[in-house]
Write a protein that holds these residues in place. Structure first.
Motif, mmCIF file in Angstrom:
data_model
loop_
_atom_site.group_PDB
_atom_site.id
_atom_site.type_symbol
_atom_site.label_atom_id
_atom_site.label_comp_id
_atom_site.label_asym_id
_atom_site.label_seq_id
_atom_site.Cartn_x
_atom_site.Cartn_y
_atom_site.Cartn_z
ATOM 1 N N ASN A 1 0.849 -1.191 0.000
ATOM 2 C CA ASN A 1 0.000 0.000 0.000
ATOM 3 C C ASN A 1 0.882 1.237 0.000
ATOM 4 O O ASN A 1 1.781 1.365 0.840
ATOM 5 N N ASP A 2 0.630 2.122 -0.959
ATOM 6 C CA ASP A 2 1.404 3.355 -1.106
ATOM 7 C C ASP A 2 0.524 4.533 -0.692
ATOM 8 O O ASP A 2 -0.455 4.865 -1.374
ATOM 9 N N PHE A 3 0.853 5.133 0.451
ATOM 10 C CA PHE A 3 0.131 6.307 0.933
ATOM 11 C C PHE A 3 0.826 7.540 0.372
ATOM 12 O O PHE A 3 1.811 8.032 0.932
ATOM 13 N N ALA A 4 0.316 8.040 -0.766
ATOM 14 C CA ALA A 4 0.988 9.123 -1.480
ATOM 15 C C ALA A 4 0.173 10.411 -1.405
ATOM 16 O O ALA A 4 -1.022 10.400 -1.068
ATOM 17 N N SER A 5 0.830 11.499 -1.767
ATOM 18 C CA SER A 5 0.185 12.809 -1.708
ATOM 19 C C SER A 5 -0.898 12.973 -2.755
ATOM 20 O O SER A 5 -1.778 13.832 -2.618
ATOM 21 N N ASN A 6 -0.885 12.188 -3.819
ATOM 22 C CA ASN A 6 -1.895 12.317 -4.879
ATOM 23 C C ASN A 6 -2.928 11.192 -4.870
ATOM 24 O O ASN A 6 -3.744 11.083 -5.784
ATOM 25 N N GLY A 7 -2.871 10.322 -3.887
ATOM 26 C CA GLY A 7 -3.833 9.235 -3.829
ATOM 27 C C GLY A 7 -3.268 8.032 -3.086
ATOM 28 O O GLY A 7 -2.140 8.063 -2.564
ATOM 29 N N ASN A 8 -4.045 6.994 -3.061
ATOM 30 C CA ASN A 8 -3.650 5.759 -2.390
ATOM 31 C C ASN A 8 -3.633 4.632 -3.415
ATOM 32 O O ASN A 8 -4.658 4.326 -4.028
ATOM 33 N N TRP B 1 -5.558 -1.344 -6.720
ATOM 34 C CA TRP B 1 -6.450 -0.190 -6.688
ATOM 35 C C TRP B 1 -5.666 1.116 -6.751
ATOM 36 O O TRP B 1 -4.480 1.170 -6.402
ATOM 37 N N ARG B 2 -6.353 2.148 -7.220
ATOM 38 C CA ARG B 2 -5.849 3.522 -7.223
ATOM 39 C C ARG B 2 -7.011 4.409 -6.782
ATOM 40 O O ARG B 2 -8.025 4.502 -7.492
ATOM 41 N N LEU B 3 -6.887 5.036 -5.634
ATOM 42 C CA LEU B 3 -7.951 5.853 -5.061
ATOM 43 C C LEU B 3 -7.502 7.306 -5.006
ATOM 44 O O LEU B 3 -6.513 7.642 -4.342
ATOM 45 N N GLY B 4 -8.234 8.183 -5.732
ATOM 46 C CA GLY B 4 -7.892 9.598 -5.718
ATOM 47 C C GLY B 4 -8.560 10.331 -4.573
ATOM 48 O O GLY B 4 -9.427 9.788 -3.872
ATOM 49 N N TYR B 5 -8.147 11.581 -4.400
ATOM 50 C CA TYR B 5 -8.702 12.381 -3.315
ATOM 51 C C TYR B 5 -9.795 13.329 -3.796
ATOM 52 O O TYR B 5 -10.311 14.141 -3.025
ATOM 53 N N ASN B 6 -10.151 13.269 -5.096
ATOM 54 C CA ASN B 6 -11.228 14.107 -5.618
ATOM 55 C C ASN B 6 -11.937 13.375 -6.753
ATOM 56 O O ASN B 6 -11.492 12.314 -7.198
ATOM 57 N N LYS B 7 -13.049 13.949 -7.234
ATOM 58 C CA LYS B 7 -13.861 13.284 -8.256
ATOM 59 C C LYS B 7 -13.113 13.160 -9.575
ATOM 60 O O LYS B 7 -13.343 12.222 -10.337
ATOM 61 N N ASP C 1 1.864 9.598 -12.347
ATOM 62 C CA ASP C 1 0.799 8.839 -12.999
ATOM 63 C C ASP C 1 0.077 9.771 -13.967
ATOM 64 O O ASP C 1 -0.262 10.904 -13.613
ATOM 65 N N SER C 2 -0.156 9.298 -15.188
ATOM 66 C CA SER C 2 -0.784 10.150 -16.206
ATOM 67 C C SER C 2 -2.175 10.616 -15.797
ATOM 68 O O SER C 2 -2.638 11.672 -16.247
ATOM 69 N N ASP C 3 -2.878 9.868 -14.984
ATOM 70 C CA ASP C 3 -4.208 10.270 -14.527
ATOM 71 C C ASP C 3 -4.178 11.003 -13.200
ATOM 72 O O ASP C 3 -4.976 11.909 -12.957
ATOM 73 N N MET C 4 -3.267 10.620 -12.337
ATOM 74 C CA MET C 4 -3.261 11.142 -10.967
ATOM 75 C C MET C 4 -2.229 12.240 -10.733
ATOM 76 O O MET C 4 -2.260 12.896 -9.700
ATOM 77 N N GLY C 5 -1.275 12.394 -11.658
ATOM 78 C CA GLY C 5 -0.231 13.378 -11.479
ATOM 79 C C GLY C 5 0.898 12.888 -10.602
ATOM 80 O O GLY C 5 1.065 11.689 -10.376
ATOM 81 N N PHE C 6 1.686 13.840 -10.068
ATOM 82 C CA PHE C 6 2.856 13.490 -9.259
ATOM 83 C C PHE C 6 2.440 13.258 -7.812
ATOM 84 O O PHE C 6 1.609 13.968 -7.253
ATOM 85 N N GLY C 7 3.074 12.257 -7.203
ATOM 86 C CA GLY C 7 2.815 11.994 -5.798
ATOM 87 C C GLY C 7 4.028 11.403 -5.113
ATOM 88 O O GLY C 7 4.879 10.781 -5.750
ATOM 89 N N ALA C 8 4.103 11.576 -3.811
ATOM 90 C CA ALA C 8 5.189 11.009 -3.003
ATOM 91 C C ALA C 8 4.609 10.603 -1.663
ATOM 92 O O ALA C 8 3.628 11.190 -1.190
ATOM 93 N N GLY C 9 5.235 9.594 -1.061
ATOM 94 C CA GLY C 9 4.709 9.157 0.222
ATOM 95 C C GLY C 9 5.433 7.954 0.775
ATOM 96 O O GLY C 9 6.599 7.696 0.450
ATOM 97 N N LEU C 10 4.710 7.194 1.580
ATOM 98 C CA LEU C 10 5.261 6.060 2.295
ATOM 99 C C LEU C 10 4.619 4.775 1.768
ATOM 100 O O LEU C 10 3.400 4.692 1.627
ATOM 101 N N THR C 11 5.466 3.770 1.483
ATOM 102 C CA THR C 11 4.965 2.481 1.003
ATOM 103 C C THR C 11 5.172 1.411 2.071
ATOM 104 O O THR C 11 6.278 1.256 2.591
#
Length: 561
Positions: free
Chosen positions: A393-400, A417-423, A548-558
């Motif tokens: 599980n990757d807890f990133a700034s642009n999604g999970n 799965w890829r879960l975004g933070y907006n619609k 990610d082309s759909d989610m953009g740039f993200g960084a976080g903890l895996t």
């Protein structure tokens, strides 16, 4: 993570630094992961329960001491050396052999050796036990007085080993016949080839003409020529010729997939093969060919067998055969028992994943110790059919982002799965259930289900590269497809949804950039792409960044399990 602890990642950065980039590239072109020597990392090694074991001081200087050494480990081979000089081997697997003097020997999992060494005068000599991967060691001390340590074995040269393996294996995972000649028993002493040590100048010593090293048993160590035990040196003191009887010959290939960690005989696990029926009174000759890059200590329950090693009528008797990568060996025995007998690799994890067969005597009486034979067989077969769980599980700034998987030796059930933070980013889940069907386990047909939703701004509907209307904004579809491991360990995936849309995808994860840095990428025909980096901090955790082309740039903890 095992490679990280051992310092054996064999990353691209290490390859380039050491001038081995071509070797690393060739290795991955042949779909091979980093060269492994011992599957599992252990934090301690013990002799009679202690890291340093002192033989009781009831011995006198000059006494000859017979040591019976049994390798009780689950997966580790050990090198044996003695600070006091030569080691005299007098028995193997409980059977006497004509005494032979060596400087060192390697003992396979479950093997036993009886050796004779001399007790020193006013000194304590180290009998050094070094695991094959040379990560640590254990010691037995003989004598009393100042301690004289045995010379430590140097760190393995993995890239040199990888280069040798590359030369021996073709693109399909099969042995390249050397010089166009048909493979014979133990064409070379692989110990001498794989473990040529440093000479006294600190430079590499290459065993001259490795293809002619059969029976040499020699390599160079830091103090000049050394003698390394190999099976050709073992000779029974008495004739071991089998009694005259009908002889049946069988051939087995030792096979496996290191990437998926599945080990087989003739590309089948024990649960996928019927028992091998044999008749009491016949002789069995078994030809074993190791078509894998790992050593396998093959053990036959209830029988000693002759190892055909050039000693003619005096071939040694054993019950464990260490068969090295790309080696061919022949054993034979008299079928003199009754019942069912297990033949398997004695590395625990190879055995549990399926590397074994059952020899069954025809018309045998029921064994009173096994009141329910069918239940016993089901329990044995359950070992390699067992499913194992893994998750990330990757807890990133642009999604999970994350994945879970259940897998055994053939089946793979996975969801991501890829879960975004907006619609606009929405969510996406994919589930695939597949089974590996080819001998090398590179091809997996699967069925799947894809569910996704996102709310994009009004505009022209997207299409894939084939001109088909994209359903990325709202999709709830079943699919069928194929996944195939390409050279460079890239997974190619072709998938057809129930509305007729086609998706092609290329993906690779866990590209070893450096010892702790891993890269990944994905691109598909829906015009999606992803690239990422992960820095491994612990066995279960890493710091990651990706685009990610759909989610953009993200960084976080895996987190992974």
């Amino acid at each position: 993570m095992v490679c990280d602890k051992k310092g054996t990642t064999q990353s691209y950065a290490e390859a380039i630094k050491g001038g081995h980039f071509k070797t690393k590239l060739t290795n991955e072109l042949k779909r091979m992961t980093a060269m492994d020597v011992s599957d599992v990392y252990y934090e301690a090694f013990l002799v009679n329960g202690k890291n340093h074991y002192q033989v009781p001081n009831k011995l006198k200087a000059g006494d000859k001491v017979r040591l019976r050494i049994a390798n009780g480990g689950a997966s580790t081979y050990f090198w044996l050396t003695y600070a006091g000089g030569k080691i005299t081997v007098v028995a193997n697997d409980g059977n006497d052999v004509v005494p032979v003097e060596v400087d060192r020997l390697i003992i396979a999992v479950s093997e036993t050796y009886d050796v004779i060494v001399t007790v020193p005068e006013n000194k304590s000599y180290e009998f050094l036990v070094t695991p094959e991967d040379r990560t640590q060691s254990a010691s037995l001390w003989l004598g009393s007085g100042p301690k004289i340590a045995a010379q430590k074995l140097p760190k393995l040269k993995y890239f040199e080993g990888m280069k040798m393996m590359n030369e021996m294996m073709d693109m399909n995972g099969n042995l390249v016949q050397m010089g166009g000649m048909k493979m014979q028993n133990q064409v070379m002493d692989m110990n001498a080839v794989m473990y040529a040590e440093l000479d006294d100048t600190g430079t590499d010593t290459v065993v001259a003409d490795a293809h002619k090293a059969h029976n040499m048993g020699g390599d160079k160590g830091a103090k000049g020529p050394m003698t390394t035990l190999n099976y050709d040196m073992l000779r029974s003191p008495e004739k071991t010729v089998l009694s005259k009887a009908p002889t049946r010959e069988m051939e087995f290939q030792l096979t496996g997939n290191m990437n998926r960690y599945v080990w087989t005989l003739d590309h089948k696990t024990i649960s996928e093969e019927d028992k091998i029926l044999i008749k009491k009174g016949e002789n069995l000759r078994i030809i074993l060919y190791n078509n894998s890059m790992m050593r396998h200590p093959m053990h036959l329950h209830g029988h000693d067998f002759r190892v055909i090693n050039g000693q003619g009528d005096y071939a040694p008797l054993k019950n464990v055969l260490d068969i090295m990568p790309m080696e061919r060996d022949t054993i034979e025995f008299s079928a003199s028992e009754s019942g069912d007998w297990f033949f398997h690799c004695h590395i625990l994890y190879h055995m549990m994943s399926g590397m074994g067969k059952i020899f069954s005597y025809e018309n045998s009486p029921l064994n009173p110790e096994i009141p329910n034979p069918k239940l016993a067989q089901r329990k044995l077969f359950a070992d390699d059919r067992m499913f194992h769980f893994m998750a990330e599980n990757d807890f990133a700034s642009n999604g999970n982002d994350g994945m879970v998987m259940l897998a055994n030796t053939r089946w793979s059930i996975g969801a991501e799965w890829r879960l975004g933070y907006n619609k606009m980013h929405g969510f996406e889940t994919e589930t695939h259930i597949g089974r590996y069907v080819d001998r090398m386990q590179w091809l997996m047909p699967f069925v799947g289900f894809d569910w996704r939703y996102r709310k994009m701004e009004a505009g022209e509907p997207e299409t894939n590269i084939f001109g088909q209307k994209s359903t990325k904004d709202k999709r709830s579809m079943f699919s069928v497809g194929l996944a195939y491991t390409l050279p460079m360990l890239v997974i190619a995936q072709a998938e057809v949804y129930h509305d007729g849309n086609v998706r092609l995808q290329l993906m690779r994860e866990d590209i070893p950039v450096s010892k702790r840095l891993r890269a990944s990428f994905m691109v598909n025909s829906d015009k999606e792409f992803m690239g990422g980096l992960k820095f491994i901090t612990t066995k279960y955790m890493g710091i990651s960044a990706h685009y990610d082309s759909d989610m953009g740039f993200g960084a976080g903890l895996t987190l992974n399990y």
